[in-house]
Design a protein around this motif. Sequence first.
Motif, PDB file in Angstrom:
ATOM      1  N   LEU A   1       0.835  -1.196   0.000  1.00  2.00           N
ATOM      2  CA  LEU A   1       0.000   0.000   0.000  1.00  2.00           C
ATOM      3  C   LEU A   1       0.872   1.249   0.000  1.00  2.00           C
ATOM      4  CD1 LEU A   1      -2.959   0.859   0.109  1.00  2.00           C
ATOM      5  CD2 LEU A   1      -2.691   1.162   2.541  1.00  2.00           C
ATOM      6  N   LEU A   2       1.964   1.229   0.802  1.00  2.00           N
ATOM      7  CA  LEU A   2       2.838   2.401   0.847  1.00  2.00           C
ATOM      8  C   LEU A   2       3.501   2.644  -0.513  1.00  2.00           C
ATOM      9  CD1 LEU A   2       4.499   2.060   4.354  1.00  2.00           C
ATOM     10  CD2 LEU A   2       2.744   3.652   3.602  1.00  2.00           C
ATOM     11  N   VAL A   3       3.938   1.556  -1.157  1.00  2.00           N
ATOM     12  CA  VAL A   3       4.562   1.717  -2.477  1.00  2.00           C
ATOM     13  C   VAL A   3       3.575   2.327  -3.459  1.00  2.00           C
ATOM     14  CG1 VAL A   3       5.476   0.450  -4.444  1.00  2.00           C
ATOM     15  CG2 VAL A   3       6.198  -0.160  -2.161  1.00  2.00           C
ATOM     16  N   LEU A   4       2.315   1.825  -3.418  1.00  2.00           N
ATOM     17  CA  LEU A   4       1.318   2.340  -4.355  1.00  2.00           C
ATOM     18  C   LEU A   4       1.005   3.800  -4.068  1.00  2.00           C
ATOM     19  CD1 LEU A   4      -1.083  -0.723  -4.490  1.00  2.00           C
ATOM     20  CD2 LEU A   4       0.477   0.015  -6.255  1.00  2.00           C
ATOM     21  N   ILE A   5       0.986   4.158  -2.768  1.00  2.00           N
ATOM     22  CA  ILE A   5       0.697   5.560  -2.432  1.00  2.00           C
ATOM     23  C   ILE A   5       1.852   6.453  -2.892  1.00  2.00           C
ATOM     24  CG2 ILE A   5       0.425   7.152  -0.508  1.00  2.00           C
ATOM     25  CD1 ILE A   5      -1.242   5.051   0.867  1.00  2.00           C
ATOM     26  N   LEU A   6       3.091   5.965  -2.714  1.00  2.00           N
ATOM     27  CA  LEU A   6       4.252   6.722  -3.195  1.00  2.00           C
ATOM     28  C   LEU A   6       4.115   6.976  -4.695  1.00  2.00           C
ATOM     29  CD1 LEU A   6       7.206   7.770  -2.830  1.00  2.00           C
ATOM     30  CD2 LEU A   6       7.921   5.504  -3.524  1.00  2.00           C
ATOM     31  N   ASN A   7       3.710   5.938  -5.418  1.00  2.00           N
ATOM     32  CA  ASN A   7       3.540   6.083  -6.852  1.00  2.00           C
ATOM     33  C   ASN A   7       2.431   7.074  -7.185  1.00  2.00           C
ATOM     34  OD1 ASN A   7       5.226   4.850  -8.649  1.00  2.00           O
ATOM     35  ND2 ASN A   7       3.563   3.735  -9.618  1.00  2.00           N
TER      36      ASN A   7
END
Lengths: 243, 462, 116
Positions: B36-42
């Motif tokens: 989820l954090l990676v997707l939010i960063l993206n």
Amino acid sequence: MKKALAAVISIAIFIVLSYFFLTGSAPIDYLKGGNYTDPITGEQYNHSVPQQYVEDTKNDTGASNVVTAIVVEYRGFDTLGEVTVLFTAATGLALLLDELKRRTLPVVDPNFILKSAVKVVLPFIILVGAYIFIHGHLTPGGGFPGGAVIAAGFLLMILVHTTRGLPERKLSITESLAGISYVLIGLLGLVFANEFLQNYLPLGNFTMLFSAGIIPLIYIAIGFKVGSELGGIMHNLKGVHEE
Amino acid sequence: MVALPPVLLIALPLLFAFLAPLVGMVSRRMVKLYTLLVLILNALLSILLFINVMANGVVYEQLSGFYPPVGILLSVGYLGAILAVLINVLSPVVYLSYFGEAENSVKFSMLYMLVTASSTGIVITGDLFNMFVFFEITAVGSYGLVASLRTKEAFEGSFKYIVLGSIGSAFILMGIATIYGYLKTLNFYDIALRIDTMPETARLMSFIFLIVGIGVEAEIFPLNGWVPDAYQGASNRVASFLSVGPSKAGIYAIARLIFTLIPIMSGFELSLLLGIFTLVVGELAALRQRDVKRMLAYSSIGQMGLILIALSLHSETALVAAVFLMVGHALAKSILFIGSRDYSGGLLRNPLIAGPLFLGVLSIVGMPPFPGFWGKWYLMVDLASRGAWTIILLIVFTAIVEGVYYSRYLFRGLNGEIRTLTKSEIASIIILASILILIGLFPQYLYDPAVMAARSLLGGGP
Amino acid sequence: MIPELLQPVFVISAALLSIGLYGVMSKRNMLKIIISLGLVDTGVNVLIVAMGYLPGGTAPIENGNYALYVDPVPQALVLTAIVIGVSVMALALAVAMGYYRKTGTLELDKEGVMKW
């Protein structure tokens, strides 16, 4: 669909395609046509893109194999994608076969000749695979064929160790580390040079092993990655006994 | 503000996806949060990119240190930036619905990240073969995601998707080979500059090859037979994600193909025909379905046909309509698909679920003030201005068909025993529905970028 | 007009493609369909490689005579296409295995894959 209908459709496709390939798709000699324009600056060049690859590979990348230079340097981003396709397929396959792996399979004890021959041959197979991917910028071959040769060695291991299979966890770690180092080599290009996957190492002596900047490094990462990925794919397709 | 290179939108999620198995070995429970954090960063990166594009125009980035067409070029245009934001913002929201699940598969999360990254890759690349590679990552990842439930229907749907997907990729490759045979280049703009030097037949053939091949992912006739089976077999969040990521990337590629790459008149006519056919057949087939996921899938096919019609009209208003339809479809369908789990009734007795689902239906059918309405409205305006009354009648007719089967759908949701979704699924559909309302109430924030995108596409830009 | 040497190659490519498509359309067994997909892939790869051929050309590896190199780009593209084909095929086999475990058969429903 009815077989007759399928036959008619495919014959029609055959006629249309071969007619088109023979008359419409005339390939032009790249040395004679295909002069390109830089779309951003609008500058026109009076030679084609492949001609530029052929003539400039030596100065641009230091690789003696032009195909390698295109695969890893000029169109390096495609290759990152290509590695990712294989990674995605391996991941998807492992996801689908997760529960299938844990069923019991009838064990066939491998014969003696196979067992003893593998012990002798396996190190050489891995050596040849490593040779192919380390010399990718000099000779035909590179990370993908080299990795595939190593995976052939893994196949022999699977045939011998019928119950145990391969060390899945170690393969998975190798695969991850190789993938990470590929992307990091690319990202360092943003730091040390200007662009992603740009070369930032000295080009070295032409046709020598230590040449061509980042190409050998990338091919080593790809070799490890492809070898461990294909090994993992075979391991998953085979299934294991959980003892 | 520092302008970040667009390549980070692809390279970073790839890096984190490669890292995910190691994270999973350390702590399996962390993986969902990590993803989820990676997707939010993206999502944040894509918003920065969007702001940059809107302020400074098209962003070009060379890769590997070679000028195009020798090296690969990334080019983020207005439409690309809108879709990059759409895909990357909605992808974490849809992923949120996975949190309530007891199942925790590292591999599922990895595939999810990879498909998000590659769908973004399709909308920001400026190179034909590079686009093909990203298409394949998207497709291979989606095959795995569709089959991830591991039921008979899931495997069957995924298999059909694989078969039609590989035939599609063979067609794309034939198109690329034809173009390369003449022009010796793979860069979009270089091809566009010199496409006139190709003979008429070769141009038309490569156009047909490419539109058939890309049409697999964009759910366009003739190779869209996988859609109902794959959506039926997929889990609700995968179906929802497919309508956000891959299908939008596919329709973007078609827009690039018909506007930038091979802008020939017969191309527009051909895609208009394909669009009308896809719309009518999809909507009529949806009317016949009993299974809710199959009905929604056929309805998706119809919507994609509508978007293709809007794209092939070749005018500013119609292109604005296409942007609104894409955004509206992505939002509404992702809500409806998340709500389609065990849709055997009773779901609509819970107001928290009924609200978003109802809004989604309203937007799809084209009720004001949702994006679906604005899309259909601009499309009608454009069609009326050129007097294409047959197409208008067809669209009105299909809208009535939509109204019929969606009211049946809502009616079914009110009867039967009470059911509910997990908390995270409810949270996810509520977020999606609020984005839908916001765009419906303030359409000008989408209208201005959409107009810029339309002008840029009509001018032959990205 | 294309060189005479290449004409049969293009016909073979078209033949492989249409045989593969015939297999996909007419067969119901998953393994047969996967093999047909392999044929389609091969047909396209043959086409791409043939696009870059020069009569009398050599491999594009340093030998001092640039003018004789065949076009290197199609070879690079085909490398990518082959790897992609392998990946798709591995995944297709996994799906077929899963389907077999659930149903006990490799046959698809009556209409095969082309059911709309």
